[in-house]
Design a protein around this motif. Structure first.
Motif, PDB file in Angstrom:
ATOM      1  N   LYS A   7       1.277  -1.383   0.324  1.00 51.17           N
ATOM      2  CA  LYS A   7      -0.096   0.111   0.346  1.00 51.17           C
ATOM      3  C   LYS A   7       0.385   1.434   0.483  1.00 51.17           C
ATOM      4  N   PRO A   8       0.987   1.926  -0.421  1.00 53.82           N
ATOM      5  CA  PRO A   8       1.312   2.976  -1.362  1.00 53.82           C
ATOM      6  C   PRO A   8       1.856   4.620  -0.095  1.00 53.82           C
ATOM      7  N   SER A   9       0.363   4.490   0.204  1.00 57.79           N
ATOM      8  CA  SER A   9       0.412   5.163   1.171  1.00 57.79           C
ATOM      9  C   SER A   9      -1.530   5.110   1.361  1.00 57.79           C
ATOM     10  N   THR A  10      -1.811   5.829   3.155  1.00 58.05           N
ATOM     11  CA  THR A  10      -3.503   5.401   3.828  1.00 58.05           C
ATOM     12  C   THR A  10      -3.861   5.421   3.121  1.00 58.05           C
ATOM     13  N   LEU A  11      -3.517   6.668   1.854  1.00 56.70           N
ATOM     14  CA  LEU A  11      -4.947   7.043   0.962  1.00 56.70           C
ATOM     15  C   LEU A  11      -5.331   6.244  -0.518  1.00 56.70           C
ATOM     16  N   HIS A  12      -4.061   5.294  -1.304  1.00 55.28           N
ATOM     17  CA  HIS A  12      -4.172   4.986  -1.727  1.00 55.28           C
ATOM     18  C   HIS A  12      -4.655   3.204  -1.702  1.00 55.28           C
ATOM     19  N   ASP A  13      -4.903   2.435  -2.944  1.00 54.07           N
ATOM     20  CA  ASP A  13      -5.520   1.337  -3.116  1.00 54.07           C
ATOM     21  C   ASP A  13      -4.297   1.101  -3.244  1.00 54.07           C
ATOM     22  N   VAL A  14      -4.258  -0.833  -2.628  1.00 52.20           N
ATOM     23  CA  VAL A  14      -3.042  -1.801  -2.526  1.00 52.20           C
ATOM     24  C   VAL A  14      -2.813  -1.806  -4.334  1.00 52.20           C
ATOM     25  N   GLU A  15      -0.741  -1.901  -4.042  1.00 55.92           N
ATOM     26  CA  GLU A  15      -1.032  -2.544  -5.825  1.00 55.92           C
ATOM     27  C   GLU A  15       0.179  -3.302  -5.830  1.00 55.92           C
ATOM     28  N   THR A  16      -0.265  -3.953  -6.121  1.00 53.87           N
ATOM     29  CA  THR A  16       0.852  -5.037  -6.896  1.00 53.87           C
ATOM     30  C   THR A  16       1.505  -4.579  -8.147  1.00 53.87           C
ATOM     31  N   TRP A  17       2.859  -5.141  -7.946  1.00 52.60           N
ATOM     32  CA  TRP A  17       4.236  -5.254  -8.857  1.00 52.60           C
ATOM     33  C   TRP A  17       4.766  -5.690  -9.088  1.00 52.60           C
ATOM     34  N   ALA A  18       5.138  -6.505 -10.604  1.00 47.41           N
ATOM     35  CA  ALA A  18       5.304  -7.442 -10.783  1.00 47.41           C
ATOM     36  C   ALA A  18       6.751  -7.613 -12.102  1.00 47.41           C
ATOM     37  N   LEU A  19       7.814  -8.183 -11.461  1.00 50.17           N
ATOM     38  CA  LEU A  19       8.919  -8.621 -12.163  1.00 50.17           C
ATOM     39  C   LEU A  19       9.343 -10.005 -12.814  1.00 50.17           C
ATOM     40  N   HIS A  20       9.200  -9.248 -14.116  1.00 45.93           N
ATOM     41  CA  HIS A  20      10.009 -10.688 -14.800  1.00 45.93           C
ATOM     42  C   HIS A  20       9.894 -10.620 -16.005  1.00 45.93           C
ATOM     43  N   SER A  21      11.722 -11.370 -16.781  1.00 41.62           N
ATOM     44  CA  SER A  21      12.286 -10.685 -17.817  1.00 41.62           C
ATOM     45  C   SER A  21      12.652  -9.687 -17.541  1.00 41.62           C
TER      46      SER A  21
END
Length: 184
Positions: A7-21
């Motif tokens: 969660k980048p901050s209290t006012l933002h939604d949860v983010e998912t980052w994927a790192l592949h290739s």
């Protein structure tokens, strides 16, 4: 290399980052080919009372994208964000070996802190002048001491964030080592 959810901050939604290739993607459809990254900046700023800001800004050509965390220093989201940054720099070491990075080199933050320090330095004489009307000499001496302290603190802050100082430029491998230090 994996997925990172935070969660980048209290006012933002949860983010998912994927790192592949050599590609960084998030759940909003942002996709960055890491081989196109030519420079970047990592921001690490403690804001007091346990709050912290971390950010990675990546430039690819004339475009840029920033990943950011603002919240509690000891939160699980911050540790996940720092793990993402570490994995990102490890991947960048192979995908973009010629890319160069700075730490806290983003000019807006540097200028803001520099102007704050300059304001303290320039405001100190006004605080001392305001104390000249004090009838008691003890009160005047205390105000004079505090004004001098404010001026010294202003000099320290302005010097620390001097915007014309050449940034310390690092490779992605060196950034991974720096992140290990930040994550302690």
């Amino acid at each position: 290399m994996g997925e990172f959810t935070f969660k980048p901050s209290t006012l933002h939604d949860v983010e998912t980052w994927a790192l592949h290739s050599g590609v960084l993607r998030n759940n909003d459809g942002v996709e960055i080919d890491l081989s196109t990254v030519n420079r970047g900046d990592f921001t690490d700023v403690a804001q007091g009372q346990g709050a912290h800001t971390n950010a990675v800004k990546l430039w690819f050509g004339e475009n840029a994208h920033e990943l950011k965390f603002m919240g509690a220093e000891a939160s699980e989201s911050r540790w996940t964000f720092l793990a993402l940054c570490s994995a990102l720099f490890e991947e960048l070491a192979f995908a973009a070996p010629n890319a160069r990075f700075t730490i806290n080199g983003d000019s807006s933050m540097t200028w803001m802190a520099f102007i704050f320090g300059l304001g303290m330095l320039l405001g100190a004489p006004f605080a001392a002048f305001a104390g000249m009307g004090a009838q008691e000499t003890d009160r005047f001496h205390v105000l004079l001491f505090l004004s001098a302290l404010l001026a010294v603190l202003g000099v320290v802050v302005a010097y620390r964030f001097w915007p014309w100082r050449a940034p310390d430029i690092k490779t992605a491998t060196q950034m991974t080592q720096e992140l290990a230090r930040v994550g302690r």
